[in-house]
Scaffold this active site. Structure first.
Site, PDB file in Angstrom:
ATOM      1  N   ALA A 222      33.333 -79.100  32.195  1.00 16.95           N
ATOM      2  CA  ALA A 222      32.772 -78.982  33.546  1.00 16.95           C
ATOM      3  C   ALA A 222      31.526 -79.864  33.700  1.00 16.95           C
ATOM      4  O   ALA A 222      31.050 -80.484  32.745  1.00 16.95           O
ATOM      5  CB  ALA A 222      32.458 -77.527  33.837  1.00 16.95           C
ATOM      6  N   HIS A 223      30.984 -79.862  34.908  1.00 14.04           N
ATOM      7  CA  HIS A 223      29.865 -80.756  35.200  1.00 14.04           C
ATOM      8  C   HIS A 223      28.612 -80.400  34.404  1.00 14.04           C
ATOM      9  O   HIS A 223      28.320 -79.256  34.166  1.00 14.04           O
ATOM     10  CB  HIS A 223      29.571 -80.839  36.695  1.00 14.04           C
ATOM     11  CG  HIS A 223      29.296 -79.562  37.399  1.00 14.04           C
ATOM     12  ND1 HIS A 223      28.968 -79.546  38.734  1.00 14.04           N
ATOM     13  CD2 HIS A 223      29.332 -78.274  36.992  1.00 14.04           C
ATOM     14  CE1 HIS A 223      28.802 -78.288  39.103  1.00 14.04           C
ATOM     15  NE2 HIS A 223      29.011 -77.511  38.078  1.00 14.04           N
ATOM     16  N   ASN A 224      27.920 -81.452  33.991  1.00 11.66           N
ATOM     17  CA  ASN A 224      26.636 -81.331  33.309  1.00 11.66           C
ATOM     18  C   ASN A 224      26.732 -80.699  31.921  1.00 11.66           C
ATOM     19  O   ASN A 224      25.718 -80.338  31.323  1.00 11.66           O
ATOM     20  CB  ASN A 224      25.619 -80.588  34.184  1.00 11.66           C
ATOM     21  CG  ASN A 224      25.416 -81.302  35.513  1.00 11.66           C
ATOM     22  OD1 ASN A 224      26.028 -80.971  36.521  1.00 11.66           O
ATOM     23  ND2 ASN A 224      24.610 -82.341  35.496  1.00 11.66           N
TER      24      ASN A 224
END
Lengths: 360, 360, 360
Positions: free
Chosen positions: C255-257
């Site tokens: 997922a993001h980050n």
């Protein structure tokens, strides 16, 4: 040629930003802003936000040009708030999201059709659409205005995509299936593949799994975003339906004849088995899985990693995750889980012994 | 231009339908049928089916033109069955599936080659095949008769696809891998990607994971259906094998050197780790995962969401799912799962105390 | 036309092989080798390896032309080792992997550009690259030397791929994202899709999930291999990062980050939620899932199927899997898991009763 996510060149005054995103400037109206940033790293040309009062102390130290926050949180700051630029909003997080959209200048539609695209003569493709390289659009398919198919997209025969939707590369939309307006579908997602339906027919001499034709559609409502590498099967006879306003993360499996209620959000790698109906405004955690033929109430929250094995009639949060522990501890405790009935039996015996002892 | 799933224009008599799908008309032979439908919504031109006696009451009220059911269920209806059209079959569900296939008129092969297809000069592509837009077929690849590659398909060098198989858009078949006859492979599925094999070689100065070349193949038998976005890795030295007649749902991961026995069915998001052998006629539930190097007996059933951590020698159903509960209850019970050894210890002490007390 | 994985035509002497892969010949230097094979099936022209002393007995019976093993294991063989060809290595498994690479003759870059490829005029594509059919390369994208895009690959605007990387068919690399040098990315993988970020904004009259623009990048370091059908989201403001030397299996969701530390390996179908940081040299088992905003220590091992719900500060192996059992046993034990607090209560009462009884 436009590039994506170009940083904003033009600064916007705090007052204008507040007006456009639904807030009100309090304190100094001087600030000019050119982007968004977290409280801890924002500079004087950036908007930061406070949505959780536990980060109030970070507001003291932030270098942000303006901070969007609630009236209640601003009041808590008291004298600390003097001389700075605040934007008060009923929903600081949503204000921040809208401001970020404004600054991000998301790439807009570039009408035209790549020479390599393959469009069936009777497909409806308005001139306002952007059709990228290696896109194929089947006979009878219908695109709305300003639809963007960003390359390598397959639109099956008789399928439809609504106005202003963006379909990223390598998406397959099977024949007859429907995507609503203002949807975003990320790469690798498949919409309308056959549901998993087979009738066993085996005898002493062998046999087969007889395929049940999947003649329903997959129908995705307006304002739905679907992440990368999801699979949404078409229905067996009736349709599979994702209602408007839902947001799906990556690698989600939606089986045939599932219905997902409006505004429900589903995190990555979750899976919903056939004919299950999920209510509106639900939140399904990552890697959760729901068995088939269930009904889940509106506003239900399913924790990540949870297996839902029966219907849920009452909203609330539900969980089914074995607690994580060091592997050595797990070996001991997992062994005891297998012996719970015998543990209970020993407890019962002891209780009975105690009773009979006491009564003597 | 042919469209998919066209509703049948022509009605079929119940007698003809029974003959073609393996049943026998009982009662009125008058009915003419043009499709299938569920008991509760079927009209007079539709065939419905009863496979579970608990829905017998629905049969009373159905408006279906004919119902296919077992002899035993028909007998239970008794006088209720008078004057209506029944089709008796040893396997009503399979009869229904075959009838549905007949009515669904699944889109047939349309021989030809899209101008945009890229076919290596020495690939074998019979004239009876349908090669859609943006298909690439590598050197030495061999297609059987009537193979359909529906667009955006990659067939690697030396790969092979058997007669009458249908490959949906965006499928990758890596070099040297094999798909059998009459297979269906849905969009986004990858067959023959490298297995996950690396030898660690780290020292005080650093190091690397040394890649072990994956020189085996992925081999998919005849009559296999594979859903969307599955990944079937090639073997490390020997092959990965899906035996004939298996049915795989969406987003299934099959690691290198796995063997899945004939007629086994696997539901969505299940994963089988390297070198595991699954028997024939198994049923693996959705989101289940099997560890590597295991052997699973024929006819084993794995419940959805189950983690299989050891081999299974005896057929039957197996489960490993923490029971779902409201999150507050879960917090309490999960904490106790961590303390099971100490609970047992307390129980043991109490038992000992009780014994010593009783003996005094 | 070159084919993949051609068996080596030329035999290599054991002495040369040892020199090239980092070992030393002991015993007869006569052997000539043309491939690798398992101990139990290797013939006289094959190299086998022993990395686990428990298979020492297989060494007696192997027909392999040479066996690579550790000095310690060779010493254990004693007189049994006479007259045969041994290669001694500090890391027999890594030696074997390198030898296998040498014999496998993995297909090399074939510089050139398919006529059907779509390359933006200002993209940087060195002549040493291999650009397969139906590849699209967006404006401002930059490829390193000898990059191979094997067909149907989408390289977004301003994206970059480092020297000697191989991208298999149907991979999407979104705009502005980066793949390092010597990477391998398998089919169907998506890098740089939008992270899953929405601010809820609902009132009595309705509302919406407001999209938070995902303006960070996905950055994949050097020497990373990513399996089939993975999804690696771009960051919300900062980047999502896969550090150098990581190996990811199939169908993994990042997922993001998220940040994955160098040399960490992740098995198939694992998922890491937003903003979680995984340390270096971790091993994450198949179908494991990590919640968001966690930190996992270097060298942590997560068992397959485990749900990580909190940060891990101390290296070691962690597990959270309900133990598998026959379904009937599961029904009993799972019911008791729901009653653990009442079981504990009963135990506590009994303890108290016992104490008060003893004290009287």
């Amino acid at each position: 040629m436009t590039s994506w996510n170009t940083p904003a060149e033009v600064l916007v005054s705090a007052v204008e930003l507040a007006a456009r995103c639904g807030g009100e400037v309090v304190g100094s109206p001087e600030g000019s802003l050119g982007g968004v940033a977290p409280l801890e790293s924002a500079g004087p040309d950036k908007l930061a936000f406070l949505s959780n009062p536990k980060y109030l102390s970070q507001v003291h130290d932030t270098g942000a040009g303006a901070v969007v926050l609630s009236r209640a949180d601003l009041d808590k700051l008291g004298a600390d708030s003097d001389g700075r630029t605040w934007i008060v909003s009923a929903n600081p997080y949503a204000f921040f999201a809208r401001a970020a959209q404004l600054f991000a200048k998301v790439r807009e539609v570039q009408p035209g059709r790549a020479a390599s695209a393959h469009v069936a003569p009777d497909a409806v493709v308005p001139d306002s659409c952007e059709i990228g390289p290696f896109v194929s659009i089947g006979a009878g398919a219908v695109l709305g205005e300003r639809v963007r198919l960003l390359g390598h997209v397959h639109i099956g025969e008789g399928a439809a995509v609504g106005d202003d939707s963006v379909i990223h590369p390598h998406v397959s939309l099977y024949h007859g299936c429907v995507i609503g307006k203002r949807c975003i579908v990320h790469s690798g997602t498949v919409i309308g593949s056959d549901g998993f339906g087979f009738a066993p027919d085996f005898g002493p001499k062998g046999g087969e799994w007889v395929k049940i034709p999947q003649t329903g559609r997959a129908v995705v409502g307006d304002d739905v975003e679907i992440g990368a590498n999801c699979s949404i099967d078409r229905g067996a006879m009736a349709d599979t339906v994702i209602e408007p306003g839902c947001k799906l993360d990556n690698q989600i499996q939606i089986a045939h004849n599932v219905r997902v209620g409006a505004f429900t959000v589903i995190a990555g790698c979750a899976a919903i088995a056939g004919s299950t109906t999920v209510g509106k405004f639900c939140m399904i955690g990552g890697s959760a899985n729901l068995a088939g033929h269930l009904t889940v109430a509106d506003k239900t929250i399913i924790s990540g990693g949870t297996s839902v094995t029966k219907s849920i009639a009452k909203p609330g949060q539900y969980t089914s995750v074995f607690p994580i522990m060091p592997h050595g501890d797990w070996e001991k405790n997992a062994a005891l889980v297998r012996q719970l009935s015998s543990l209970r039996e020993r407890l019962r015996k002891l209780e009975n012994l105690f009773k009979s002892n006491s009564s003597t």
